[in-house]
Structure formats: structure tokens, C-alpha cells
Design an enzyme around this catalytic site. Sequence first.
Site, PDB file in Angstrom:
ATOM      1  N   ASP A  31       0.816  -1.220   0.000  1.00  0.00           N
ATOM      2  CA  ASP A  31       0.000   0.000   0.000  1.00  0.00           C
ATOM      3  C   ASP A  31       0.852   1.273   0.000  1.00  0.00           C
ATOM      4  OD1 ASP A  31      -2.105  -1.834   0.374  1.00  0.00           O
ATOM      5  OD2 ASP A  31      -1.973  -1.654   2.558  1.00  0.00           O
ATOM      6  N   GLU A 221     -11.330   0.326  -3.600  1.00  0.00           N
ATOM      7  CA  GLU A 221     -10.764   0.748  -2.320  1.00  0.00           C
ATOM      8  C   GLU A 221      -9.538   1.589  -2.612  1.00  0.00           C
ATOM      9  OE1 GLU A 221      -9.370  -2.586   0.000  1.00  0.00           O
ATOM     10  OE2 GLU A 221      -8.414  -3.534  -1.714  1.00  0.00           O
TER      11      GLU A 221
HETATM   12  O1  FUB Z   1      -3.164  -3.738   3.011  1.00  0.00           O
HETATM   13  C1  FUB Z   1      -4.455  -4.016   3.459  1.00  0.00           C
HETATM   14  C2  FUB Z   1      -5.433  -3.641   2.425  1.00  0.00           C
HETATM   15  O2  FUB Z   1      -5.199  -4.359   1.246  1.00  0.00           O
HETATM   16  C3  FUB Z   1      -5.351  -2.211   2.002  1.00  0.00           C
HETATM   17  O3  FUB Z   1      -5.801  -1.313   2.929  1.00  0.00           O
HETATM   18  C4  FUB Z   1      -6.106  -2.317   0.742  1.00  0.00           C
HETATM   19  O4  FUB Z   1      -6.037  -1.191  -0.058  1.00  0.00           O
HETATM   20  C5  FUB Z   1      -5.466  -3.533   0.155  1.00  0.00           C
HETATM   21  O5  FUB Z   1      -4.274  -3.230  -0.476  1.00  0.00           O
END
Ligand code: FUB
Length: 659
Positions: A31, A221
Site C-alpha cells: 500500500d 478501495e
Molecule cells: O493492506 C491491506 C489492504 O489491502 C489495504 O488497505 C487495501 O487497499 C489492500 O491493499
Amino acid sequence: MNKFLTLAFALSFSLGAVAQNPVIRDQYTADPTARVFGGRVYLYPSHDIFPPQGQRQDWFCMADYHVFSSENLTDWTDHGVIVSQEQVPWGKADGYSMWAPDCVEKQGRYYFYFPNGPKSGRGFAIGVAVADRPEGPFTLEPEPIRGVSGIDPCALVDRDGKAYIYWSGMGIRGAQLKDNMKELAGELREITPPHREGQPQMPKMLVGGEEMKGLPEGFKEGPFAFRRGDWYYLTFPWVRKEKGTETLAYAMSRSPLGPWDFKGLIMQEHTNGCWTNHHSLVEYRGEWFLFYHHNDYSPRDDKRRSVCIDRVSFNTDGTIREVTPTLRGVGVSKATARIEPDRYSAVSGPSVTVAFNDTANTFMGWHATLPQKGSWVRYDKVDFSGLTDGYLVINVKADANTLLSVREKNNKGKVIAHVDVTVEGQQGQFRRDNRGKWMSLTAPMTYHPKGVTDIVITCDGKPVSIDWLQFKQRPTYFTPVAANAAPSQPDERGFIRRWQLREPIPQNIRSNTIFTNTWLREFFADELSKLNPKKGKWYSLESENYNMKLFRFAEKYGRQAYGNLFWCQTVIDCPEDIEGVRLAAGSNGASMWWLNDEEVLLLEGDRRMVEDDGVSSRLKLKKGRNILRCAVVNGPGLSDFCVRFLDESGKELRNFVVL
Ligand code: FUB
């Protein structure tokens, strides 16, 4: 004001020069949010770890955040932990839910936004920590941001000073921030969260901001918003129904909170099935870079990921050109740092393979195998600046004697170094049986490229695997002595530094325990009888040190450093007969010494070089020329020697010259 917690400053350390993907090579990172502060790139990733017992084993697991920085996108400094779960006043100390963060600067202060599981209740909240420097120390706010329930915060500070926050929770939402950067500017509404089948109904909650309009259907997301010119971009991981894992996609707008015009993909789904991707785009020194993640170090577990970087560019209408992930990544690699051809820019074909060095510890990296004569790998942007007298060190493995070349630009390009990989004892370099073992070989550089260029490694014989290669500037250690050079004197402690050294003769000696008196006498007698001064190259050298570092001599002239017999001689010119002197020598490896063809000393056994380690019986140095000769032999290990003459009283002798 509520209680603040000031976080301890962790130690920073540099990760060394690695320009390839993934960029952080000693821990999992995911991320990635990249930001430019003060002319340096700062990287704020999540920190994947393996779940401890009691935690879901197949899920994300993160307990803290590190921040990294780089000036050249090649050398990364780990500034250590900036926030960890047990320090968050409102968070679960063992939630392991420190998912994707962000950090922005406003008026000289750095605001770090991060999600975490709250102490009470379910789901995620988003907290803020503030610092005066991008790497902290950060002070945590006592409460999370009211009205923000979700993950993956991203902030945008616009040119007019207004700031916005975006997050993922019931779609992608966005809101303006108050000037304090810690609260939402607009009204908060009380809502009843939608009921999810099979799950208990969540209690009523306060929600701020608005859902971003104009984005495509399907799971989204990880919003990352930025401004370029008059365009605002909202970029986000997005799952296309027909494919089922995350792409990176984007939309554009003329205003920071939309409505958005969906444009398409920045990156397709990962080809190996890694479910998530998450990213940021940053402009640095006139170029744009896409930071994203992939599970390179953990190919069977897509919850342990690693940050990668590739270049990204824009069309004239502002749309983003799709990016294909590369192994090579970005940044220039110094020729003098380790270069890993398994992170290649191009290969001759699919028969070139890449495999882990150690599947039990993937952070040991990979190697590339060139399967046949003619196969090659290219590694671009290698900086040869400052390398004027270099040699190559290359870590290779082969099952049979073979050859390889390092060339400039392409597989037919100028040969920078040519390597004779001998594993069976017939060719030049290694006589030991090194079949199937990793070996660090050296080879002279036959050509020194200028500045930054691409290198290509070609297989010129049987299959060969390459772990890494590195160019080294030859150490000085010795200065060549011209034929007409003035005589030199022993140094202030009487050590003789001027010698003629024959190029080393490789020896198949596996252990130095064989250096017994009997063995050495036989060996030296045999070698002496074979010694032909017209065969082999002799070098006339002055040592910068009191000792002659023979292994450096070997390395400097492109020969194997260990496992050699060295012949050395020097001519001593005395103004008069000097009686009762003794030769005092030390050697690493065994050595034998002759004065005017008479054997005067034998240093036997597996020994290290110690001054005056062995002393001869009393000798006479005659008026005029005396020839002092020695032979040093060593198997595994360094070779060097030091020698001087001592007078009757044990004082160093200096009243002679060395020709
Ligand atoms: O790293 C945990 C989660 O996985 C992140 O918050 C999302 O965006 C995905 O990458």
C-alpha cells in the site's frame, strides 16, 4: 487539549543500493504512498508481517508503520517505526490492522493518516499523527477522525490551501478537512449501516463526506487523489467483475470532490493472482512514478506484499498511459554496487529463467539462468562514472566449464569483461571442483563504458546461473616501477617494499593443513625446477604498505585471489659486505626464502602474517647485488608477506638500496 503521546524516534539505516523491484528488500511493504518533501521521496507503506498465533493466518496482518526515504529512488533509508498499534490511544493494541496510510504536509507540519481497528466496536476508524519532520517523531491524536469510518485514507492539499480527505468505506468517499487537518469540515449525519447477510447489525454511526460519483460498478478501495495542472485525478484499486482481482483504475475531474469521469486502467490485474494492488503517483524531478505493490517475495501468499516502482506518463489530454510492471523498476544502478540480472529489463527469450536463491528465505533474492550459448539478459541504466581502472566480480554457478561476457548496450555490444567459468579444473581460473556451487569470480575489465549505459550478460558456452555482479575500482596497493626508476630504500622500519612478482600460479589446494615441512620442501623444489623466468608475466611493483598483499596483486591483475603460488624476487645493492645479518619474514601461507640462491628460511604450516615471525640464521649480504627470492603458497585464504633484515643487535637494517 487531550493527552498526546510522543513517539520514540527509531534508528534510521540505509538499505544499500538496490534499484530494482521490489525496492524494499528486507521486510514486506504494501500500500505505498509516496510523497516528495524537501526534494526527497518519502515512502509510507503498510508493513505486512506473518500473523502471530491467535490471528487469522490467511489474512492481512500489520502492527506498525515504517517510513523510508530516498533521494535517487535507488538507495532507500529506513527511518524505522513511526507509529505502532500499541501506541494508538483509541486503537486495539493487538488489532494488527494498520492498513494503507498517507502523509501530507501543510504549513510545515506533517499529517500522517492511518486506519486501525477501534478499541470498542467493529470496523475501522482513521487516526491522525502529527510531526514537524516527514520521518517524525509523530504525536498521535487521542481520537480518530469523527465521521470517517473505513480504510485507506488519502489526503490532498490543494493550491488554495484547502485540504481534502478520501477513504474507502461503503464505496469511495471524500470530504473537505478543516484547517486543523484533523476534522471533517462539513456536517456529519447519523446513519444505520447497511445490514450484511450473516452478520450482526452494526449500531448507528456518524458519517461525513460524500460518496464519490462517476466511478465504475464493482469493488473499489485505496483511493489516491492528486492534482496535475487543472485536472484532479481519483485513482483506486478496482475489481473488474469478469476478472475478480484488483486493477489500478482512475477517473478525472475539474474539481477535487468530483463528479468524476471514469477513464480506465493504470495497471491490469497481477498475472499471478495476487488479489490486491494499491498505489500512489508522484512527480519527482520532472518525471512521474507509479508506486504499487506485488507479492514478489511471497508468491504463494498474497497478504505479504512488496513495494515496486515504475515510470508512468500522461497523454496530452491528461489521460494516463497504462503501466506494465517491470522487474527492473526505476533508478540508476551504480556499477560499483551489486547488480542483479534477475531483475532484468529484457531477456533473449522465455528460456531464460529466474528462481529464488533460497526458497526458505526469499529475501535472499533471485538468480537468473542463461540456458544456452547465445541467451542473454539486459539490465539498463548502470552508472560507470568514476570507474577508471576496474575489474568485475560476478557470482555464478554452472555444471560445466563455460564462458560468459558482460557487454555494453546489446548482445553484440563491446565486451566490458569476459569471464572464464571453470568448474572442472581445465581452464584458467578455478581448478577446484566447483560444479553446481556458487562462486565469486573476478575478471579484468577490457573496456570501461562512460557514464550511464545498459549492460547485457551473454552466455558464450554452456548454461550458467548468475546471482549478482559488481564492478570494483582496482585498489592501488602497488605502483608499477619503471625500468629506469631510481633505486628505493627499505622503509623506516626496514621493510623491503619493491619486488618483482610473477603472475600467480593457481593451485588445487583445498586445505592449508598439508603445509608440513616435508610437503613444502618437495613442493618448492619441484616448482623451483619448473620456474622459467621467461614464462609468465613479471610485474615490478612498489607496495604502498610495509607488506606485499599478494592476494590484492592477484585480484588487481584479474586472477583468482585465493589458491595460488607466488614467485617474488628483489635485488638488494649493498655499499659494502654486511656480516651477521638475519632475514626476518612473516607470511600468510607458507613461504620459502633464498638469498643468492641459498635457502635461508622456511615458514611452514597454516600461518598468518606476523612481523619477524621467522628469522634466519646469521647471513652475509655481500657488497654489490644480492638476489632475495621467495615463494609463497596458499590454498583457501589471503596471501601476503613482509620481510626485512635485522643487524647483530636485532635492529632493522637500512643501509642498502633496492633496485
Ligand atoms: O493492506 C491491506 C489492504 O489491502 C489495504 O488497505 C487495501 O487497499 C489492500 O491493499
